[in-house]
Structures are given as C-alpha cells and as structure tokens.
Design an enzyme around this catalytic site. Structure first.
Site, PDB file in Angstrom:
ATOM      1  N   GLY A  70       9.787 -62.710 117.904  1.00 45.20           N
ATOM      2  CA  GLY A  70       9.793 -62.927 116.459  1.00 45.20           C
ATOM      3  C   GLY A  70       8.481 -63.303 115.809  1.00 45.20           C
ATOM      4  O   GLY A  70       8.269 -63.027 114.632  1.00 45.20           O
TER       5      GLY A  70
ATOM      6  N   GLU B  12       5.586 -70.312 116.517  1.00 44.85           N
ATOM      7  CA  GLU B  12       6.982 -69.876 116.462  1.00 44.85           C
ATOM      8  C   GLU B  12       7.277 -69.190 115.135  1.00 44.85           C
ATOM      9  O   GLU B  12       6.667 -69.519 114.115  1.00 44.85           O
ATOM     10  CB  GLU B  12       7.893 -71.109 116.591  1.00 44.85           C
ATOM     11  CG  GLU B  12       8.527 -71.279 117.945  1.00 44.85           C
ATOM     12  CD  GLU B  12       9.651 -70.287 118.222  1.00 44.85           C
ATOM     13  OE1 GLU B  12       9.604 -69.139 117.732  1.00 44.85           O
ATOM     14  OE2 GLU B  12      10.585 -70.665 118.933  1.00 44.85           O
ATOM     15  N   ASP B  13       8.242 -68.305 115.146  1.00 46.01           N
ATOM     16  CA  ASP B  13       8.679 -67.694 113.888  1.00 46.01           C
ATOM     17  C   ASP B  13       9.515 -68.675 113.071  1.00 46.01           C
ATOM     18  O   ASP B  13       9.264 -68.915 111.906  1.00 46.01           O
ATOM     19  CB  ASP B  13       9.451 -66.391 114.150  1.00 46.01           C
ATOM     20  CG  ASP B  13      10.548 -66.533 115.199  1.00 46.01           C
ATOM     21  OD1 ASP B  13      10.730 -67.644 115.744  1.00 46.01           O
ATOM     22  OD2 ASP B  13      11.221 -65.533 115.498  1.00 46.01           O
TER      23      ASP B  13
ATOM     24  N   ASP C  18      15.231 -73.547 114.331  1.00 43.10           N
ATOM     25  CA  ASP C  18      16.582 -73.756 113.805  1.00 43.10           C
ATOM     26  C   ASP C  18      17.170 -75.009 114.432  1.00 43.10           C
ATOM     27  O   ASP C  18      16.986 -76.112 113.920  1.00 43.10           O
ATOM     28  CB  ASP C  18      17.419 -72.500 114.076  1.00 43.10           C
ATOM     29  CG  ASP C  18      18.848 -72.632 113.564  1.00 43.10           C
ATOM     30  OD1 ASP C  18      19.155 -73.630 112.902  1.00 43.10           O
ATOM     31  OD2 ASP C  18      19.664 -71.723 113.827  1.00 43.10           O
TER      32      ASP C  18
ATOM     33  N   VAL D 123      17.913 -65.453 108.298  1.00 44.65           N
ATOM     34  CA  VAL D 123      16.860 -64.703 107.619  1.00 44.65           C
ATOM     35  C   VAL D 123      16.277 -63.612 108.535  1.00 44.65           C
ATOM     36  O   VAL D 123      16.269 -63.755 109.765  1.00 44.65           O
ATOM     37  CB  VAL D 123      15.724 -65.642 107.130  1.00 44.65           C
ATOM     38  CG1 VAL D 123      16.190 -66.473 105.952  1.00 44.65           C
ATOM     39  CG2 VAL D 123      15.234 -66.555 108.242  1.00 44.65           C
TER      40      VAL D 123
ATOM     41  N   ASP E 287      14.428 -60.888 113.371  1.00 48.81           N
ATOM     42  CA  ASP E 287      15.396 -59.795 113.536  1.00 48.81           C
ATOM     43  C   ASP E 287      16.842 -60.243 113.406  1.00 48.81           C
ATOM     44  O   ASP E 287      17.154 -61.426 113.490  1.00 48.81           O
ATOM     45  CB  ASP E 287      15.245 -59.199 114.941  1.00 48.81           C
ATOM     46  CG  ASP E 287      15.805 -60.144 116.013  1.00 48.81           C
ATOM     47  OD1 ASP E 287      15.384 -61.318 116.039  1.00 48.81           O
ATOM     48  OD2 ASP E 287      16.670 -59.715 116.794  1.00 48.81           O
TER      49      ASP E 287
ATOM     50  N   ARG F 262      12.750 -56.287 111.812  1.00 54.18           N
ATOM     51  CA  ARG F 262      11.492 -57.002 112.048  1.00 54.18           C
ATOM     52  C   ARG F 262      10.358 -56.434 111.193  1.00 54.18           C
ATOM     53  O   ARG F 262       9.406 -57.125 110.870  1.00 54.18           O
ATOM     54  CB  ARG F 262      11.075 -56.881 113.523  1.00 54.18           C
ATOM     55  CG  ARG F 262      11.986 -57.611 114.492  1.00 54.18           C
ATOM     56  CD  ARG F 262      11.320 -57.703 115.854  1.00 54.18           C
ATOM     57  NE  ARG F 262      12.238 -58.024 116.928  1.00 54.18           N
ATOM     58  CZ  ARG F 262      12.641 -59.254 117.240  1.00 54.18           C
ATOM     59  NH1 ARG F 262      12.198 -60.289 116.562  1.00 54.18           N
ATOM     60  NH2 ARG F 262      13.471 -59.457 118.234  1.00 54.18           N
TER      61      ARG F 262
END
Ligand code: IMP
Ligand code: MG
Length: 173
Positions: free
Chosen positions: A44, A98-99, A102, A152, A158, A164
């Site tokens: 990601g 990191e993307d 969570d 999201v 993704d 992506r």
C-alpha cells in the site's frame, strides 16, 4: 457483471501533495547529520513512499518489506511478513513508511521487529491514521491525515488489490 463501486472523494491530489511536502520538510529538518533508511511497507505505501522520498531535501537510503493481513475490508488479525528488508539496520535511523494505520496491529508488529535490531532510532510515517481505539503510544510519528473509521482506497490503497492506481484518496461506500 461486476457491481460498480461507489466512491466519495476524501483528499484530492493537491491536498495530498501539500501534506507530503510538509512531512518531507519536517523529516529533512530532523535528520540533518545522519542518513536515515526509509522502509516502504508494501504494497500500500509504494506511491506515497515514492512521493515522500522525492520531497526530502536530505540524503536517504531506502529499503522495502511486505506484510499482509487484510482480506476485503477486514483485517484477518494475523500479520504475515512476506518479504523482509535486506539492509543491516543496526545503529541506523529507521523511518517506517506506512500507508494507513487502522487497528495498529501492523505497525505494532513492525515496531517490535525493528526494536530487536538495535536501530539508532525508529520513526513512523503514515499517510493516514484512523482515529480509534489503539492502546499504545507511537513515538517519532508523522501522520498525513487523521480520518474516521471508513474504508479508503486510491493513492496506493486497495480493496482486494484494486483501485491502487487512483490519483486521489476515496471513501469506498
Ligand atoms: P492495521 O494493522 O489494522 O493498523 O492495518 C494496517 C494495514 O491494513 C494497512 O497497512 C493497510 O494496508 C490495511 N488497511 C487498513 N485500513 C485500510 C483501508 O481503509 N483501506 C485500505 N487498506 C487498509
Ligand atoms: Mg499497508
């Protein structure tokens, strides 16, 4: 026939680029004497990572690792290290990129792993962070945007490996 997904734009290209440049600026100010290694958490983070390293005004090295835990919109809770970094990081300043954070499980897993390697310092950059319940404190943290508990996609993120390549970040309804 595949059902057409319903997207709602959350951040446009200009907002994302502006924030990346601000983060790049802060990182550059904090690493003026020693060369950090930025670690891209695949898959990601790859687009965010590419823009972030180009926003730095300092010298840097890069490495990649791959973890997986998600299926569809849900975490399986089990984090699998699919590809490790290749550098010796002992004594080095590490910046994990990191993307999205969570539940915090993935970043917690990575922090634990890096802490065993005698790094000089460990920082975390996340393009997005969902405002929720996590029960540990991140140190040396750079966050792009705090968002609500919504799924999201786009800009590297993704849904079952799709979307992506979208240039903006969208909420998947
Ligand atoms: P965590 O372990 O629950 O913090 O989740 C971290 C990883 O799950 C991220 O690195 C993403 O790859 C993935 N993820 C979490 N939320 C989303 C989302 O809203 N869209 C896409 N991927 C997500
Ligand atoms: Mg990820």
């Amino acid at each position: 026939m595949k059902k057409k997904p319903n997207f709602e734009i959350l951040f446009n290209k200009a907002q994302i680029q502006k924030r990346i440049n601000q983060i790049g600026c802060s990182i550059s100010k904090n690493f003026t004497t020693e060369i950090p290694i930025l670690v891209c958490v695949l898959n990601g983070s790859f687009i965010f990572f590419a823009d972030l390293i180009r926003s730095l005004s300092i010298d840097c090295e890069i490495d990649f690792l791959k973890v997986s835990s998600y299926r569809g919109k849900k975490t399986t809770g089990k984090i699998i290290l699919e590809k490790d970094i290749s550098f010796n990081i002992s004594g080095r300043h590490i910046i994990i990129v990191e993307d999205i954070i969570d539940s915090g499980k993935t970043i917690n897993f990575l922090l634990k792993k890096f802490k065993e390697k005698n790094c000089r310092s460990i920082s975390v950059v996340a393009m997005l962070k969902k405002s929720n319940k996590f029960n540990f404190q991140l140190i040396n943290e750079y966050i792009g945007f705090e968002i609500k508990q919504e799924f999201v996609v786009g800009f590297g993120l993704d849904y079952n490996q799709r979307f992506r390549n979208l240039k903006e970040i969208y909420i998947l309804k």
